[in-house]
Write a protein that holds these residues in place. Structure first.
Motif, mmCIF file in Angstrom:
data_model
loop_
_atom_site.group_PDB
_atom_site.id
_atom_site.type_symbol
_atom_site.label_atom_id
_atom_site.label_comp_id
_atom_site.label_asym_id
_atom_site.label_seq_id
_atom_site.Cartn_x
_atom_site.Cartn_y
_atom_site.Cartn_z
ATOM 1 N N LYS A 73 46.358 19.363 52.131
ATOM 2 C CA LYS A 73 47.570 20.255 51.539
ATOM 3 C C LYS A 73 47.107 21.861 51.829
ATOM 4 O O LYS A 73 46.119 22.094 51.481
ATOM 5 C CB LYS A 73 47.779 20.024 50.156
ATOM 6 C CG LYS A 73 48.668 20.625 49.572
ATOM 7 C CD LYS A 73 48.962 20.133 48.176
ATOM 8 C CE LYS A 73 50.114 21.000 47.277
ATOM 9 N NZ LYS A 73 50.263 20.429 45.837
ATOM 10 N N ALA A 107 49.080 15.358 58.545
ATOM 11 C CA ALA A 107 49.257 16.751 58.129
ATOM 12 C C ALA A 107 50.031 16.877 56.579
ATOM 13 O O ALA A 107 51.047 16.346 56.474
ATOM 14 C CB ALA A 107 49.883 17.621 58.908
ATOM 15 N N ALA A 125 50.465 21.903 55.715
ATOM 16 C CA ALA A 125 49.351 22.013 56.611
ATOM 17 C C ALA A 125 49.804 22.298 58.014
ATOM 18 O O ALA A 125 50.982 22.081 58.435
ATOM 19 C CB ALA A 125 48.437 20.603 56.558
ATOM 20 N N TYR A 126 49.068 22.738 58.847
ATOM 21 C CA TYR A 126 49.289 22.911 60.081
ATOM 22 C C TYR A 126 48.058 22.737 61.004
ATOM 23 O O TYR A 126 46.998 22.832 60.775
ATOM 24 C CB TYR A 126 49.527 24.386 60.591
ATOM 25 C CG TYR A 126 49.559 24.873 61.939
ATOM 26 C CD1 TYR A 126 50.665 24.645 62.702
ATOM 27 C CD2 TYR A 126 48.351 25.360 62.652
ATOM 28 C CE1 TYR A 126 50.877 24.923 64.094
ATOM 29 C CE2 TYR A 126 48.557 25.587 64.039
ATOM 30 C CZ TYR A 126 49.691 25.585 64.554
ATOM 31 O OH TYR A 126 49.807 25.667 65.938
ATOM 32 N N ALA A 181 53.778 14.135 59.412
ATOM 33 C CA ALA A 181 54.011 15.698 58.870
ATOM 34 C C ALA A 181 54.565 15.513 57.480
ATOM 35 O O ALA A 181 55.893 15.070 57.237
ATOM 36 C CB ALA A 181 54.715 16.375 59.755
ATOM 37 N N GLU A 194 51.050 18.346 52.782
ATOM 38 C CA GLU A 194 52.058 19.452 52.534
ATOM 39 C C GLU A 194 51.564 20.707 52.942
ATOM 40 O O GLU A 194 50.535 21.086 52.618
ATOM 41 C CB GLU A 194 52.332 19.464 50.968
ATOM 42 C CG GLU A 194 53.384 20.225 50.567
ATOM 43 C CD GLU A 194 53.477 20.351 48.970
ATOM 44 O OE1 GLU A 194 53.277 19.449 48.309
ATOM 45 O OE2 GLU A 194 53.978 21.337 48.365
ATOM 46 N N ALA A 241 54.815 20.630 56.383
ATOM 47 C CA ALA A 241 53.806 20.564 57.471
ATOM 48 C C ALA A 241 54.115 20.764 58.806
ATOM 49 O O ALA A 241 55.460 20.528 59.297
ATOM 50 C CB ALA A 241 53.063 19.333 57.048
#
Lengths: 491, 251
Positions: free
Chosen positions: A208, A237, A241-242, A268, A239, A272
């Motif tokens: 996250k 990924a 996130a990238y 995702a 929450e 994300a």
């Protein structure tokens, strides 16, 4: 092709044959010390693979279920592809590089021959490159990961990046939670096969709120004769996130067809973003259409919650046959799916590729830019589905498919499927077909470019919208690849 | 030895003879103009010199710097120093002007066994030449010739000539589609490239261009042959009397 590589391949082949004989002689099922499973596919082989990897019981059961389903499934025949009959009992489903037995902990422990081969393939798997600190490389040689670097830096950020076989040991709960949730075991014939016998692949988990501190890169290649490759990749990924993941493939020249059936699943969560880029230049077969890889891939991303984004970018220049449709399920409201594709076919290559954008959530948007370049006697098909379901109010899609033909013996086809169950959805499709004009070639040549340089330049211009989606280091490589792939296509 | 020596050149296009025995010698440092009515073979001559496919030399010879030009490919001729400024420059979508210019310069340098120019030194090189031709940075960033006005396209052709520094520049109706102001900029650009080592072959319908780019020799081409050769005054004479009288008297 380099003579040394040829020798190595020949030696490998002999080794394989000898080992295969020996394994049959002594019985392979209990012999999990051996480096290879014998040819063919059965429940015993599935058990062998699972045992080799010391997998938990649920994983074995999952594989066996996939195998049993696969047995009952028909091969898909809807693609515009002429696929030779594949004898699935004439393939090896597990092999490990010899020097891998003890599991090298660092590059120093890796077989220098192996590293030398990577070098020849132009794979920047060197200490310097890695120390430069831009890319972590999880390299896959045949079916087993050879070396993983930069884990420390990733671990610091809380990112898990490892072979999926390792994830099954270290984070089985995560694998169990997500595996098969985007591409179910029985999704399609090749996905079911992969689910039963997948050997390895990458696992990525970004927690996250974490922006992955580097581009993640994996290089796959196929080495041994008759070895099917069945990678399984899972990227999650959480929450906010990238992560940007790069995948590139090369294979040495060879005579026989090789099967490749990978599965990639992306998940995702809310807000994300996952960016997945591929440069694929597996051996496409020779100019007469002999040999080359058969590439049957299932790639799918799930925008599971609101505001998620998944972006696929692919440069497909290799393989004799490409069957591949990286897709997005736009489940979360306001989620975004993108597909940027360049598919180049030359000589006798066949590609049937495209995407599916499934709009389930409200105000979901998708964008498809597909560029197909056909030369020689090749056939290239864009096949894409855009569907908006009843609840997907305000769904929006834009699709652009451009085909470029070189010569008069190739074919380009565009097959868009559009299903809209939402009055408020807006779906746009634009398509063009063009040829490289003699005027353009002459103009470039008059300025001093050779015919091949001229074609490469014009085609790179044609593909620009897609190429600029690639991360920098891949964009340069891909531009070169575009030129190389079309060598000998004119004149 | 002349830079370019064309002897009894016959050229077929699509099975039809267009050039019917051209004799032409151009020395380095000289500007020759070729004038003539539509269909006289002016463009055929320029395409034949540059080696375009479909322009078949059936007899005669073309020597360039003593080499047989007809044995060379299009890009070999370019690297040897033959440059054609196009009447209708070609659009290449997605390829920026800058990328194209650099690719062309480096392709020729490579062919001549010279080292390629890196991005930074090339940028300086282009900026300097571009300023003289009023080629803006914006024009350098846009895709080659896409959406360029007539004047922009022609200025860009001359920019390419300035960067490639050819020994022989063939200007094919460079004045077509230009207003007076644009014609002036283009002509100044061409004149700045006059050089004792460089010859130019200026193909045009009209005297107008030759007021700005003053030729040393003027040829009149009609029906595939050079029917008259003279000094710059020949162009003025043509402007008054037209081609017809001349063609009739030559026939």
């Amino acid at each position: 092709m380099n003579g040394n590589v040829m020798t190595t391949v020949e030696e490998n082949r002999q080794d394989v044959e000898q080992l295969a004989k020996r394994e049959y002689e002594f019985g392979f099922v209990t012999d999990i010390e051996s480096d290879r499973a014998p040819k063919g596919l059965s429940e015993d082989i599935v058990r062998f693979i699972s045992a080799k990897k010391n997998e938990p019981e649920w994983m074995l059961e999952w594989r066996l279920e996939a195998y049993r389903r696969w047995l009952k499934m028909p091969k898909p025949d809807w693609a515009k592809l002429n696929i030779p009959e594949i004898d699935f009992q004439d393939l090896y489903y597990y092999s490990a590089p010899k020097s891998q037995a003890d599991g090298p902990k660092s590059l120093d422990e890796v077989d220098p021959e192996l590293l030398a081969t990577y070098e020849k393939l132009g794979i920047p798997l060197s200490e310097q490159k890695i120390l430069a600190g831009v890319v972590a490389v999880d390299a896959v040689f045949d079916s087993v990961s050879v070396v993983t670097t930069f884990k420390a830096k990733l671990a610091e950020a809380g990112v898990i990046f490892c072979p999926i076989s390792e994830a099954l040991q270290s984070h089985p709960e995560l694998v169990k939670k997500y595996l098969g949730t985007v591409v179910p075991q029985s999704d399609n014939y090749y996905a079911a096969l992969n689910s039963a016998v997948f050997s390895d692949g990458s696992f990525v988990y970004v927690p996250k709120g974490v922006r992955c501190p580097m581009e993640l890169s994996t290089y796959f290649r196929i080495n041994e004769r008759n070895t099917g490759q069945f990678e399984r990749t899972l990227i999650i990924a959480e929450e906010g996130a990238y992560v940007s993941y790069l995948e590139g493939c090369t294979a040495p020249q060879r005579d026989e067809n090789q099967l490749h059936a990978a599965v990639v699943e992306l998940v995702a969560h809310e807000s994300a973003e996952i960016k997945y880029s591929t440069v694929q230049n597996w051996y496409p077969g020779n100019a007469e259409g002999e040999g080359g890889i058969y590439n049957f891939v299932t790639k799918r991303g799930d925008c599971r919650e609101a505001n998620a984004k998944i972006s696929w970018t692919q440069v497909e220049t290799g393989s004799a046959i490409t069957w591949k449709y990286p897709s997005c399920i736009l489940r979360g409201d306001n989620s975004v799916g993108e597909f940027y594709s360049i598919a180049i076919t030359n000589n006798y290559q066949q590609a049937d590729t495209g995407t599916k954008m499934i709009h389930l959530g409200r105000n979901t948007t998708s964008r498809i830019i597909a560029k197909g370049i056909s030369a020689g006697k090749s056939q290239s098909t864009y096949r894409g589905l855009v569907s908006s379901h009843a609840k997907a109010t305000g769904a929006r899609n834009f699709t652009q498919c451009d085909s470029l033909l070189i010569g008069d013996q190739c074919g380009a086809h565009t097959v868009p499927y559009i299903e809209s169950h939402t009055p408020s959805a807006v779906i746009e499709h634009e398509a063009t077909t063009s040829k490289i004009s003699e005027d353009q070639l002459f103009y470039c040549q008059q300025r001093g470019l050779s015919e091949e340089e001229a074609v490469a330049l014009i085609v790179n211009g044609f593909c620009k919208d897609v190429l600029q989606q690639l991360p920098m280091e891949f964009a340069v490589e891909a531009q070169k690849l575009v030129g190389i792939s079309l060598e000998g296509s004119v004149g | 030895m002349s830079l370019l020596e064309i002897k009894d050149l016959h050229v077929d296009v699509g099975g039809k003879e267009i050039l019917k025995g051209i004799n032409l010698e151009i020395e380095a440092g000289k500007i020759h103009a070729i004038m003539g009515p539509n269909g006289s073979g002016k463009s055929t001559l320029s395409y034949t010199l540059s080696g375009r496919e479909g322009y078949e030399v059936t007899s005669g010879s073309i020597l360039f710097k003593g080499r047989d030009l007809t044995e060379m490919s299009i890009d070999e001729r370019a690297a040897a120093g033959v440059f054609l400024a196009f009447q209708y420059p070609i659009e290449i979508p997605g390829v920026t002007n800058m990328t194209f210019l650099r690719t062309a310069v480096n392709a020729q340098r490579k062919a001549r066994g010279e080292s390629e120019m890196d991005a930074a030194s090339f940028l300086r090189f282009v900026r300097e030449k571009a300023a003289q031709l009023k080629v803006s940075d914006d024009m350098l960033k846009r895709p080659l010739n896409v959406g360029f006005s007539g004047g922009e396209k022609k200025r860009n052709e001359i920019l390419q000539m300035a960067l490639l520094e050819p020994s022989l520049a063939v200007l094919d109706e460079t004045d077509s589609g230009l207003d007076i102001d644009a014609l002036k900029v283009v002509s100044e650009g061409v004149n700045a490239l006059r050089d004792p080592e460089r010859a130019m072959l200026v193909i045009t319908h009209y005297q107008r261009l030759l007021d700005h780019i003053v030729p040393d020799v003027v040829h009149v081409l009609a029906n595939g042959r050079i029917i008259k050769t003279g000094g710059k005054d020949l162009a003025l004479e043509l402007e008054k009397s037209g081609y017809e009288g001349l063609i009739e008297s030559a026939a």
